[in-house]
Design an enzyme around this catalytic site. Structure first.
Site, short mmCIF file in Angstrom:
data_model
loop_
_atom_site.label_atom_id
_atom_site.label_comp_id
_atom_site.label_asym_id
_atom_site.label_seq_id
_atom_site.Cartn_x
_atom_site.Cartn_y
_atom_site.Cartn_z
N ASP A 27 0.82 -1.21 0.00
CA ASP A 27 0.00 0.00 0.00
C ASP A 27 0.85 1.27 0.00
OD1 ASP A 27 0.48 -1.24 2.69
OD2 ASP A 27 -0.19 0.73 3.38
N HIS A 28 2.18 1.11 -0.07
CA HIS A 28 3.08 2.25 0.02
C HIS A 28 2.91 3.24 -1.14
CE1 HIS A 28 4.73 -1.17 2.16
NE2 HIS A 28 5.53 -0.37 2.84
N SER A 31 0.90 6.08 0.22
CA SER A 31 1.56 6.89 1.25
C SER A 31 2.82 7.58 0.75
CB SER A 31 1.88 6.02 2.47
OG SER A 31 2.68 4.92 2.11
N TYR A 147 -0.60 1.09 15.49
CA TYR A 147 0.76 1.51 15.81
C TYR A 147 0.76 2.63 16.85
CZ TYR A 147 1.75 -0.84 11.40
OH TYR A 147 1.84 -1.76 10.39
N PRO A 148 1.82 2.71 17.67
CA PRO A 148 1.97 3.83 18.60
C PRO A 148 2.69 4.98 17.91
CG PRO A 148 3.63 2.15 19.05
CD PRO A 148 2.85 1.68 17.85
N LYS A 178 -1.61 -6.21 13.44
CA LYS A 178 -0.26 -5.97 12.92
C LYS A 178 0.28 -4.76 13.66
CE LYS A 178 1.93 -4.54 8.51
NZ LYS A 178 1.92 -3.07 8.41
N GLY A 204 10.87 -4.81 9.27
CA GLY A 204 12.13 -5.50 9.50
C GLY A 204 13.16 -4.55 10.05
N GLY A 229 6.96 -5.30 3.95
CA GLY A 229 6.74 -4.75 2.62
C GLY A 229 8.00 -4.25 1.96
N ARG A 230 8.49 -3.10 2.42
CA ARG A 230 9.58 -2.41 1.73
C ARG A 230 10.84 -3.26 1.57
NH1 ARG A 230 9.04 1.57 4.51
NH2 ARG A 230 7.81 2.88 3.14
#
Length: 275
Positions: A27-28, A31, A147-148, A178, A204, A229-230
């Site tokens: 989905d990058h 973004s 996510y925080p 996730k 990662g 992903g990346r």
């Protein structure tokens, strides 16, 4: 019937049938911008499938343009949230699709992004709850990417904080969560132990260290899978890398390429990136 539908879709999210998952978020392009040239998109997808990815995560437009033969052996997750790196508030996520659209596209699951600690946390939580209600009505699995992030977060790798986020996802109706990886990595076991739903470790090591060794360390804490992903789609050979990661996730002996006499990286010093 709808409950059976959700169970069937959840089954398709794990190729080995072991309830473990290797998902590749793509989905990058919303973004951050293009991840591969347009004419290489299908080649990338075929490489991910050939390597053994359990599922890919894409936005609805990409899903609608998929050649039907590509995902014969790979699940489709449609991402419902979006923001861009050029936004006034990069942590603000908005819904750009719904469960019914994902169903028409043949999705096996949907995902929603929530940033806890952001200025728009309240609306994002409301969106997650609304999507969960729709998923329950249609028998659609829901992956909450929680996510925080934002001005109220002091330590985004705090295990207690990540355990809280996992419970937010579970309590609002998600089937999987996730989220970021705790530090030191062995404390990710605390997050898993306190989560009512499977935890997928996001991303990662951003320092360029071995992704497969890192994945093995994360899976050893009890996580239900990896969502990377990346580091995958930018690899020289995405298929080969996915194959090694799939072996780690699904517990194939020797599949991670790590021998007993190899020195394992001290991952407690690594800050895990987010896919």
């Amino acid at each position: 019937m709808l409950k059976t539908g959700k169970l069937l879709r959840l089954r398709r999210l794990s190729l080995a049938g072991d309830d473990r998952h290797l998902l590749v978020p793509l989905d990058h392009s919303v973004s951050d911008g293009p991840i591969v040239p347009a004419d290489k998109w299908d080649d990338l997808l075929r490489a991910l499938v050939a390597g053994g990815a359990d599922g890919i995560i894409v936005h609805k437009g990409r899903a609608s343009a998929l050649p039907p033969d590509i995902l014969k052996n790979c699940a489709l997750v449609v991402h419902l949230s979006a923001s861009t790196a050029r936004s006034a508030d990069v942590h603000a996520k908005v819904l750009v699709a719904d469960v019914e659209e994902a169903l028409r596209l043949g999705a096996d699951a949907v995902s929603v992004h929530v940033n806890i600690g952001s200025d728009t946390e309240a609306q994002q939580l409301a969106d997650l709850g609304a999507v969960a209600r729709s998923c329950d009505a249609w028998g659609m699995p829901l992956i909450a990417m929680v996510y925080p992030r934002g001005p109220r977060i002091e330590d985004p790798r705090d295990p207690a904080l990540l355990a809280h986020l996992a419970n937010v996802a579970a309590d609002l109706g998600a089937d999987m969560v996730k989220t970021s990886v705790a530090l030191p990595i062995d404390r990710m076991a605390e997050v898993v132990a306190n989560s009512p739903i499977p935890v997928l470790a996001a991303g990662g090591p951003p320092d360029g260290s071995d992704l497969v060794e890192y994945g093995a360390a994360v899976m050893a804490t009890g996580c239900g899978g990896l969502a990377i992903g990346r580091r995958i789609f930018s690899a020289p050979s995405p298929a080969a890398l996915v194959s090694r990661l799939a072996a780690v996730v699904h517990g194939v002996p020797g599949g991670n390429g790590i021998t007993d006499d190899m020195h394992m990286t001290n991952y407690s010093t690594i800050v895990a990136g987010v896919a």
